[in-house]
Design a protein around this motif. Structure first.
Motif, mmCIF file in Angstrom:
data_model
loop_
_atom_site.group_PDB
_atom_site.id
_atom_site.type_symbol
_atom_site.label_atom_id
_atom_site.label_comp_id
_atom_site.label_asym_id
_atom_site.label_seq_id
_atom_site.Cartn_x
_atom_site.Cartn_y
_atom_site.Cartn_z
ATOM 1 N N ARG A 128 0.848 -1.184 0.000
ATOM 2 C CA ARG A 128 0.000 0.000 0.000
ATOM 3 C C ARG A 128 0.885 1.237 0.000
ATOM 4 N N TRP A 129 0.412 2.275 -0.677
ATOM 5 C CA TRP A 129 1.139 3.548 -0.675
ATOM 6 C C TRP A 129 0.182 4.659 -0.268
ATOM 7 N N THR A 130 0.425 5.208 0.898
ATOM 8 C CA THR A 130 -0.329 6.374 1.327
ATOM 9 C C THR A 130 0.576 7.574 1.132
ATOM 10 N N SER A 131 0.277 8.347 0.102
ATOM 11 C CA SER A 131 1.171 9.453 -0.226
ATOM 12 C C SER A 131 1.017 10.579 0.799
ATOM 13 N N GLY A 132 2.011 11.463 0.866
ATOM 14 C CA GLY A 132 2.112 12.512 1.881
ATOM 15 C C GLY A 132 0.811 13.232 2.192
ATOM 16 N N ASP A 133 0.003 13.506 1.166
ATOM 17 C CA ASP A 133 -1.246 14.249 1.395
ATOM 18 C C ASP A 133 -2.402 13.325 1.782
ATOM 19 N N GLY A 134 -2.099 12.050 2.085
ATOM 20 C CA GLY A 134 -3.129 11.134 2.540
ATOM 21 C C GLY A 134 -3.807 10.332 1.439
ATOM 22 N N THR A 135 -3.470 10.612 0.170
ATOM 23 C CA THR A 135 -4.077 9.852 -0.930
ATOM 24 C C THR A 135 -3.527 8.434 -0.940
ATOM 25 N N MET A 136 -4.447 7.454 -1.131
ATOM 26 C CA MET A 136 -4.017 6.061 -1.284
ATOM 27 C C MET A 136 -3.820 5.784 -2.768
ATOM 28 N N ILE A 137 -2.637 5.389 -3.134
ATOM 29 C CA ILE A 137 -2.383 5.047 -4.536
ATOM 30 C C ILE A 137 -2.378 3.522 -4.643
ATOM 31 N N PRO A 138 -3.261 2.963 -5.500
ATOM 32 C CA PRO A 138 -3.377 1.498 -5.567
ATOM 33 C C PRO A 138 -2.152 0.861 -6.228
ATOM 34 N N PRO A 139 -1.813 -0.381 -5.816
ATOM 35 C CA PRO A 139 -0.635 -1.055 -6.369
ATOM 36 C C PRO A 139 -0.679 -1.199 -7.888
ATOM 37 N N ASP A 140 -1.888 -1.370 -8.453
ATOM 38 C CA ASP A 140 -1.959 -1.492 -9.909
ATOM 39 C C ASP A 140 -1.450 -0.227 -10.593
ATOM 40 N N ALA A 141 -1.412 0.890 -9.858
ATOM 41 C CA ALA A 141 -0.889 2.133 -10.422
ATOM 42 C C ALA A 141 0.610 2.271 -10.204
ATOM 43 N N PHE A 142 1.113 1.849 -9.021
ATOM 44 C CA PHE A 142 2.535 2.114 -8.787
ATOM 45 C C PHE A 142 3.477 0.938 -9.059
ATOM 46 N N ILE A 143 2.976 -0.302 -9.055
ATOM 47 C CA ILE A 143 3.873 -1.441 -9.332
ATOM 48 C C ILE A 143 4.418 -1.370 -10.773
ATOM 49 N N PRO A 144 3.527 -1.207 -11.781
ATOM 50 C CA PRO A 144 4.060 -1.113 -13.148
ATOM 51 C C PRO A 144 5.035 0.057 -13.303
ATOM 52 N N LEU A 145 4.742 1.174 -12.647
ATOM 53 C CA LEU A 145 5.638 2.332 -12.706
ATOM 54 C C LEU A 145 6.991 1.995 -12.073
ATOM 55 N N ALA A 146 6.927 1.388 -10.892
ATOM 56 C CA ALA A 146 8.167 1.013 -10.201
ATOM 57 C C ALA A 146 8.986 0.051 -11.064
ATOM 58 N N GLU A 147 8.296 -0.825 -11.800
ATOM 59 C CA GLU A 147 9.004 -1.746 -12.692
ATOM 60 C C GLU A 147 9.717 -0.979 -13.798
ATOM 61 N N GLU A 148 8.985 -0.005 -14.373
ATOM 62 C CA GLU A 148 9.551 0.766 -15.486
ATOM 63 C C GLU A 148 10.748 1.596 -15.067
ATOM 64 N N ILE A 149 10.697 2.200 -13.896
ATOM 65 C CA ILE A 149 11.761 3.127 -13.513
ATOM 66 C C ILE A 149 12.851 2.444 -12.678
ATOM 67 N N GLY A 150 12.771 1.119 -12.606
ATOM 68 C CA GLY A 150 13.855 0.388 -11.965
ATOM 69 C C GLY A 150 13.838 0.427 -10.445
ATOM 70 N N GLU A 151 12.670 0.706 -9.869
ATOM 71 C CA GLU A 151 12.580 0.766 -8.410
ATOM 72 C C GLU A 151 11.960 -0.497 -7.805
ATOM 73 N N ILE A 152 11.546 -1.448 -8.674
ATOM 74 C CA ILE A 152 10.784 -2.587 -8.154
ATOM 75 C C ILE A 152 11.636 -3.505 -7.278
ATOM 76 N N ARG A 153 12.931 -3.569 -7.570
ATOM 77 C CA ARG A 153 13.758 -4.436 -6.734
ATOM 78 C C ARG A 153 13.853 -3.912 -5.319
ATOM 79 N N ALA A 154 14.047 -2.602 -5.213
ATOM 80 C CA ALA A 154 14.118 -1.981 -3.884
ATOM 81 C C ALA A 154 12.781 -2.142 -3.163
ATOM 82 N N LEU A 155 11.692 -1.923 -3.906
ATOM 83 C CA LEU A 155 10.358 -2.027 -3.315
ATOM 84 C C LEU A 155 10.061 -3.472 -2.905
ATOM 85 N N GLY A 156 10.447 -4.388 -3.768
ATOM 86 C CA GLY A 156 10.241 -5.812 -3.480
ATOM 87 C C GLY A 156 11.061 -6.268 -2.281
ATOM 88 N N ALA A 157 12.300 -5.793 -2.202
ATOM 89 C CA ALA A 157 13.167 -6.158 -1.075
ATOM 90 C C ALA A 157 12.597 -5.578 0.220
#
Ligand code: C2E
Ligand code: CA
Ligand code: CA
Ligand code: CA
Length: 281
Positions: free
Chosen positions: A62-91
């Motif tokens: 789950r990602w609760t962004s600074g202003d309290g918005t919940m961003i669903p995983p279907d929105a940020f997982i593909p992004l994290a994969e594209e920008i090379g952050e998924i390994r850090a997030l997965g770890a």
């Protein structure tokens, strides 16, 4: 040459600008949010159909962004994969889950817990080593750790994936095939995979009115049985869906259910209470 064409082009580039800007903002947000500790995990119980008790948990980011918005995983997982952050997030997710499990275990709750994997994580050369290091360091019981992978993640590099699964499997870690029925499901491959559980995709449950779909579900139930794999149905929301499933599952065969009917994903502090509670029939 036409004025209209010019306008269309301008609108198009403005639209593209907006999209690029939105994406760049989301990208920067994700990196910042990750550093700021805005990511956390919820846990959804998996219930045994015949025993009516919780037999496992699936960890969901789950990602609760600074202003309290919940961003669903279907929105940020593909992004994290594209920008090379998924390994850090997965770890991060794995470490968090292991630490949480150890805390529950110290309080007498020894429950299997599943973590989702993305293809990009498996393909990392150091994946096996990193996982085993985390398991070791945290004191997680590897026999109670499961990884969920999709067929498409597996198919990106089947040989490497199979190797990873065999190495982790030798340490007791089990694998589930996620969203089963939506990929290409090569039966000959499936037979050879070190997979201990099939998780039937929610789309089948949504379509249980259809006789054809019930036929396919029935086939998947028998498939799991003949391959000796555990079976979980995802996304069961209503009693009707549950009853339809029950009618398809042969007596003596075990299966489990994950869905809003029993529980939504819960924050970790609600899990002990859920484990202690009586479940409805
Ligand atoms: P998934 O692995 O198929 O997870 C199941 C999704 O179905 C979860 O959505 C869960 O909240 C939702 N769900 C469960 N029961 C029901 C139900 O009865 N009705 C409906 N409508 N939905 C139900 P969520 O948490 O939004 O996660 C979406 C996807 O994001 C996951 O699908 C998974 O592919 C991905 N994801 C989540 N956490 C992680 C993670 O730590 N790593 C990776 N790589 N992917 C993750
Ligand atoms: Ca999953
Ligand atoms: Ca799934
Ligand atoms: Ca999914």
């Amino acid at each position: 040459a036409k004025r209209e064409g010019g306008n269309t082009w301008r609108l198009f580039t403005e639209d593209l600008d907006r999209k690029v800007q939105h994406r760049m903002r989301l990208e920067a947000d994700l990196r910042r949010g990750f550093d700021a500790g805005e990511f956390h995990l919820f846990y959804q119980p998996r219930i045994s159909l015949e025993e009516r008790k919780t037999v496992g948990l699936e960890a969901l980011l789950r990602w609760t962004s600074g202003d309290g918005t919940m961003i669903p995983p279907d929105a940020f997982i593909p992004l994290a994969e594209e920008i090379g952050e998924i390994r850090a997030l997965g770890a991060f997710a794995l470490e968090k889950v292991c630490l949480q499990w150890v805390e529950w275990s110290a309080r007498g709750m020894e429950i299997p817990v599943a973590v989702n994997l993305s293809a990009k994580q498996i393909s990392s050369q150091s994946f096996v080593r990193d996982v085993l290091e985390t398991v070791d360091r945290t004191g997680m019981n590897p026999y109670l750790l499961q990884f969920e992978i999709t067929e498409s993640a597996f198919m990106e590099d089947p040989d490497h994936a199979q190797e990873v699964m065999a190495e982790l499997g030798a340490k007791g870690i089990r694998f589930s095939l996620d969203d089963f029925g939506t990929g290409f499901s090569s039966l000959s491959k499936l037979r050879m995979l070190p997979i201990s559980e099939l998780k039937i995709d929610r789309s089948f449950i949504l379509d249980m009115e259809s006789e054809k779909t019930r036929g396919v579900v029935s086939t998947m139930i028998h498939l799991a049985g003949s391959l000796g794999m555990e079976l979980t149905f995802e996304g069961v929301e209503t009693r009707e869906q549950l009853e339809k499933l029950r009618s398809l599952i042969p007596g003596g065969m075990s299966a489990s259910i994950q869905g809003y009917l029993f529980s939504r994903p819960l924050p970790p502090e609600r899990i002990p209470q859920f484990l202690a509670s009586e479940l409805p029939d």
